[in-house]
Write a protein that holds these residues in place. Structure first.
Motif, mmCIF file in Angstrom:
data_model
loop_
_atom_site.group_PDB
_atom_site.id
_atom_site.type_symbol
_atom_site.label_atom_id
_atom_site.label_comp_id
_atom_site.label_asym_id
_atom_site.label_seq_id
_atom_site.Cartn_x
_atom_site.Cartn_y
_atom_site.Cartn_z
ATOM 1 N N UNK A 33 33.185 63.281 35.893
ATOM 2 C CA UNK A 33 34.281 63.351 34.918
ATOM 3 C C UNK A 33 35.630 63.032 35.549
ATOM 4 N N UNK A 34 36.372 62.151 34.910
ATOM 5 C CA UNK A 34 37.698 61.782 35.400
ATOM 6 C C UNK A 34 37.714 60.590 36.331
ATOM 7 N N UNK A 35 36.582 60.194 36.888
ATOM 8 C CA UNK A 35 36.545 59.066 37.820
ATOM 9 C C UNK A 35 36.863 57.770 37.078
ATOM 10 N N UNK A 36 37.569 56.882 37.746
ATOM 11 C CA UNK A 36 37.967 55.622 37.139
ATOM 12 C C UNK A 36 37.937 54.532 38.203
ATOM 13 N N UNK A 37 38.360 53.326 37.827
ATOM 14 C CA UNK A 37 38.327 52.230 38.773
ATOM 15 C C UNK A 37 39.041 51.003 38.251
ATOM 16 N N UNK A 38 39.148 50.007 39.123
ATOM 17 C CA UNK A 38 39.794 48.748 38.776
ATOM 18 C C UNK A 38 39.198 47.655 39.641
ATOM 19 N N UNK A 39 39.748 46.441 39.513
ATOM 20 C CA UNK A 39 39.236 45.288 40.252
ATOM 21 C C UNK A 39 40.351 44.669 41.088
ATOM 22 N N UNK A 40 39.966 44.077 42.204
ATOM 23 C CA UNK A 40 40.861 43.225 42.988
ATOM 24 C C UNK A 40 40.029 42.087 43.554
ATOM 25 N N UNK A 41 40.669 40.963 43.849
ATOM 26 C CA UNK A 41 39.920 39.794 44.290
ATOM 27 C C UNK A 41 39.154 40.058 45.579
ATOM 28 N N UNK A 42 39.743 40.826 46.483
ATOM 29 C CA UNK A 42 39.097 41.075 47.770
ATOM 30 C C UNK A 42 38.235 42.333 47.773
ATOM 31 N N UNK A 43 38.445 43.228 46.820
ATOM 32 C CA UNK A 43 37.743 44.499 46.845
ATOM 33 C C UNK A 43 38.492 45.575 47.609
ATOM 34 N N UNK A 44 39.624 45.217 48.231
ATOM 35 C CA UNK A 44 40.467 46.188 48.941
ATOM 36 C C UNK A 44 41.648 46.579 48.064
ATOM 37 N N UNK A 45 42.270 47.670 48.434
ATOM 38 C CA UNK A 45 43.461 48.106 47.702
ATOM 39 C C UNK A 45 44.658 47.241 48.092
ATOM 40 N N UNK A 46 45.573 47.088 47.158
ATOM 41 C CA UNK A 46 46.837 46.397 47.415
ATOM 42 C C UNK A 46 47.934 47.107 46.624
#
Length: 387
Positions: A33-46
């Protein structure tokens, strides 16, 4: 995965970063519960990912929002440093403090006491899934596995220990031994010079000059020369963003102004561009263009808490543990810093007319290294009974 926890023992649900351009809801199957996510081209945070994490995810679950200020401790990764984020944090009563450079392995709470247990628990859960379901770990089931490991590793007990061991809460200046903060010996050693200015065959050890009478002393002399060169290089002033924010409050006016000035200085042309010749233009056309990629994660180290070494085996049933060592993870692989898969075999023997079905570590707990299709395997207990 971006994780966060407080000194009060409350953990922010995990936030996943998948490689790609369009977010697929199937990637979050089985999420807690509460977990979320997104996308980036490399898979790393920016910077864009971190901005989305703070505004859309962190603010939902951050405790103590009744007009109270929050101190957010971060390392000096480039994705954390942005003027617009600092301005937004001021409006939200958030104080962003950047830890001193190269100290995250002893000052960042989650690195000290949470991510080590998380790695072990996650590895064990991967072993269990592959052994019980014969399924591979993919981007569609990794979220469910990681969420289970996250909830156990970032428990209240580990979070309390994390902030206590780093001396952040309760405040304890003696929590970190002073010898862990002193500069490396490489930047403190010196060579001895003769009166004529040339290096001599002697070294300085604790203020005492000794002659280089042995081969070991000669090698020591050359080593000190190299250290002296490194010392001169390291003391050379560097104009980097990390130097501006290291160990400082990112949301302060002075730091924000220094960051803006640094960005302007970087944009100023230092030299006039040289005129292109015919040969240079041909080289430019032939040279491949470099693709811009997102920054990779910083050099955070993983520290393993001695008090949490058995935390990953406590929630595993006895039937699933090795019948020889009584553990799920072999001792030889317990402190491995990379994912290493242990080989298992199930006993085919009979005990009092019933199948044994004991599981045993191959290589580590038996002399058997490989089990092929059609082979009969007996655990050490059944081997003794059969003899």
């Amino acid at each position: 995965m971006i994780g966060c926890g407080s000194a009060s023992g409350v953990s922010i649900p995990p936030f996943f970063v998948f490689p790609g351009k369009r977010m697929n809801s199937d990637l979050l199957n089985g999420a807690s519960p509460g977990a979320s996510g997104t996308m980036s081209e490399s898979g790393w945070s920016n910077t864009d990912v971190f901005r989305k994490y703070l505004k859309d995810h962190f603010m939902k679950f951050a405790p103590g929002r009744q007009g109270e200020k929050i101190i957010l401790l971060l390392d000096g990764h480039r994705s954390h440093v942005a003027v617009d984020l600092a301005e937004w944090a001021k409006q939200m009563n958030i104080i962003i403090f950047v830890l001193p450079a190269h100290t995250s392995h002893i000052l960042q709470p989650l690195d000290v006491a949470c991510y080590g247990p998380f790695q072990r628990i996650y590895n064990n859960l991967c072993h269990k899934v592959m052994r019980q379901t014969s399924a591979a770990i993919t981007r569609y089931n990794i979220c469910e596995i990681a969420c289970k490991a996250y909830s156990k590793a970032l428990c209240a007990e580990n979070l309390h220990a994390a902030f206590q061991r780093t001396g952040i809460y309760p405040i304890n200046k003696e929590a970190i031994p002073k010898e862990h903060m002193i500069p490396s010996e490489v930047f403190c050693s010196q060579t001895v010079a003769n009166e004529d200015g040339n290096d001599s065959d002697a070294t300085v050890e604790g203020g005492i000059t000794t002659n280089a009478a042995t081969p070991e002393d000669l090698f020591e002399k050359q080593t000190l020369k190299l250290k002296n060169v490194k010392s001169k290089l390291i003391n050379k002033p560097r104009k980097t963003m990390s130097k501006l924010v290291s160990g400082k409050e990112l949301t302060s006016d002075e730091v924000c102004e220094a960051i803006q000035q640094h960005i302007k200085d970087q944009q100023k042309p230092t030299k006039k561009p040289a005129k292109k010749t015919a040969k240079m233009s041909k080289l430019v056309k032939k040279s491949p263009m470099k693709k811009s990629v997102s920054p990779k994660p910083g050099p955070s180290h993983i520290n393993l808490l001695a008090s949490s070494e058995s935390s990953c085996d406590e929630d595993i049933e006895d039937e699933e543990k090795c019948c020889v060592c009584g553990l799920f993870t072999p001792t030889a692989l317990a402190n491995a810093v990379s994912i290493t898969f242990a080989k298992w075999a199930q006993c085919d023997g009979m005990v009092n007319g019933y199948p044994c079905n004991h599981w045993t570590h191959l290589i580590h707990c038996t002399n058997v290294r490989v089990i092929r299709r059609g082979d009969t395997f007996l655990c050490p207990h059944c081997e003794v009974m059969e003899e």
